[in-house]
Write an enzyme that holds these catalytic residues in place. Structure first.
Site, mmCIF file in Angstrom:
data_model
loop_
_atom_site.group_PDB
_atom_site.id
_atom_site.type_symbol
_atom_site.label_atom_id
_atom_site.label_comp_id
_atom_site.label_asym_id
_atom_site.label_seq_id
_atom_site.Cartn_x
_atom_site.Cartn_y
_atom_site.Cartn_z
ATOM 1 N N LEU A 217 27.607 -37.236 47.802
ATOM 2 C CA LEU A 217 27.178 -38.600 47.453
ATOM 3 C C LEU A 217 25.654 -38.631 47.448
ATOM 4 C CD1 LEU A 217 29.530 -40.621 49.853
ATOM 5 C CD2 LEU A 217 29.759 -40.462 47.365
ATOM 6 N N HIS A 218 25.078 -39.119 46.369
ATOM 7 C CA HIS A 218 23.618 -39.281 46.376
ATOM 8 C C HIS A 218 23.120 -40.445 45.526
ATOM 9 C CE1 HIS A 218 23.985 -37.185 42.552
ATOM 10 N NE2 HIS A 218 22.741 -37.532 42.277
ATOM 11 N N ARG A 219 24.049 -41.155 44.837
ATOM 12 C CA ARG A 219 23.593 -42.279 43.993
ATOM 13 C C ARG A 219 23.120 -43.420 44.875
ATOM 14 N NH1 ARG A 219 22.967 -40.270 39.226
ATOM 15 N NH2 ARG A 219 24.605 -38.774 38.863
ATOM 16 N N ASP A 291 29.870 -38.681 43.519
ATOM 17 C CA ASP A 291 29.277 -39.616 42.566
ATOM 18 C C ASP A 291 28.350 -38.876 41.604
ATOM 19 O OD1 ASP A 291 27.076 -39.107 44.181
ATOM 20 O OD2 ASP A 291 26.915 -41.153 44.957
#
Ligand code: UD1
Length: 395
Positions: A217-219, A291
């Site tokens: 996850l990095h958004r 994501d």
């Protein structure tokens, strides 16, 4: 009227800035070098913008994928969207002012892609965009803005799918400048499938094929607010039925994770993984929850179930053909996706057209045609514009 003359050995700037760029340029550079060794006339210089600079986010990818040292590093580093974009533009403009190139080749949708494309066109250097035409329709993503701006000024478009071609047609791009070639990221994956290897984490955690999940996850929408990230992690741990969840943590996400009072016990945080170790983890995972856009392409090719925690995707073929499903960002929606996975009802999927490991060969062949043929750029009359005339007055 021909708008440009033919240089004997055209020079291509290959631009790379952030982690997802590196696997996209690696096979293009390999093919450019191969053609050069065979007597081909194209030359290139590798420009790293320095958008990603940590060893784990950049250097290790160069080493594992055999990418040569960059010829130039603009060392832009981190910053706001505007600081980063502006810094790359200033650095690349200086480079082009010292020595122009004949083509700027950009890949993907990161800030480096857009910044170098704008700079090149303003310096009258043509631009080729690899992975052109993909659209999420989500204007809150900086990547969507980068895609639209880049494609509105690029000269040539290399696409990964017919969806992308269609988006470009709708934007009024001339059919003759669009080339459906496939996916260079998949060139890299297929070339490295035999080299994938476990990281020390594999042993330490006692992981077994099919016996764990991978999360990335990095958004900003998922990771910038501690409360929403905590809810997502809880939903993932609950859905995972006690399986270990391996979570390689992006630097942006780490900052938010540090604010959480606790993380579910089955979720194991690890450093960003190098390319070969990360894809080994993915290949043997029961499923991936992400994501990222690029990872949905890799899971599609490896046939691994993938849940995308976003409300849109710019890669619809990973859903219509591949193993990806768009779950959304509401943690409540994860439960039924996990039911489907653990009841063995996840779709099998197949591999999209032209994702066959030969995309970079096609791209370099087309670049040779574009840059080495006698008439490279279209004439004004071909583009339906009035031609310049030496005799403006009627006799
Ligand atoms: C960028 C791309 C995104 C891509 C992602 C993959 C844009 C707009 N976004 O997002 O499309 O999916 O890379 O990783 O171009 N940082 C480090 N070390 C590094 C690089 C960054 O610690 O080597 C830190 C930065 O200080 C910053 C955070 O990570 O706080 C985010 O980095 P940034 O490059 O701004 O964007 P990404 O979120 O990585």
């Amino acid at each position: 009227m021909i708008l440009a003359s033919e240089p004997a050995t055209p020079l291509i700037d290959v631009i790379a800035g952030a982690r997802p760029n590196f696997m996209k340029i690696a096979p293009i550079i390999r093919q450019l070098r191969r053609r050069e060794a065979e007597g081909g006339k194209l030359r290139y210089r590798l420009v790293h913008t320095g958008q990603h600079y940590d060893y784990l986010m950049s250097g290790e990818f160069f080493r594992q994928l055999g990418i040569p040292q960059p010829d130039f590093n603009l060392e832009v580093g981190s910053g706001t969207q505007a600081e980063q974009t502006a810094g790359i533009m200033v650095g690349y403009e200086q480079l082009l002012a010292q020595r122009r190139s004949d083509l700027c080749l950009v890949v993907g949708d990161v800030n480096s892609t857009m910044a170098c494309a704008i700079t090149a066109r303003k310096m009258v250097v043509p631009v080729a965009h690899v992975e052109a035409g993909i659209r999420s329709g989500d204007w809150t993503m900086p990547e969507e803005i980068n895609r639209v701006v880049t494609d509105s000024i690029a000269n040539w478009f290399f696409t990964t799918s017919k969806f992308a071609n269609e988006n470009l047609h709708q934007a009024g791009v001339d059919e003759r400048s669009i080339f459906f070639v496939g996916n260079t990221m998949i060139d890299t994956l297929l070339a490295n499938l035999d080299r994938l290897r476990p990281s020390p984490t594999w042993e330490e955690l006692g992981l077994k094929p099919g016996g764990y999940l991978v999360v990335t996850l990095h958004r900003p929408a998922n990771v910038d607010l501690a409360h929403s990230l905590a809810l997502l992690l809880r939903a993932i741990a609950n859905g995972a039925r006690g399986l270990t969840v391996v979570f390689p943590v992006h630097p942006r996400t780490r900052k938010t994770l540090e604010q959480l009072p606790e993380i579910p016990a089955t979720i194991v945080l690890v450093e960003p993984q190098p390319y070969l170790e990360f894809n080994f983890l993915v290949k043997h995972a029961r499923a991936v929850i992400t994501d990222s856009g690029g990872i949905t392409e890799e899971t599609t090719v490896m046939g691994v179930p993938c849940m995308t925690l976003r409300n849109s995707t710019e890669r619809p073929e990973t859903i219509s053909v591949g193993t990806n499903e768009l779950i959304g960002t509401d943690p409540a929606l994860l439960a039924s996706a996990f039911d489907c996975l653990f009841e063995g009802r996840w779709k099998k999927g197949s591999v999209p057209e032209k994702w066959d490991g030969r995309t970079s060969e096609r791209i370099v062949e087309i670049l040779e045609m574009l840059l080495l043929s006698e008439v490279k750029l279209t004439t004004a009359s071909e583009r339906g514009l009035p031609e310049a005339s030496a005799a403006p007055c009627s006799p």
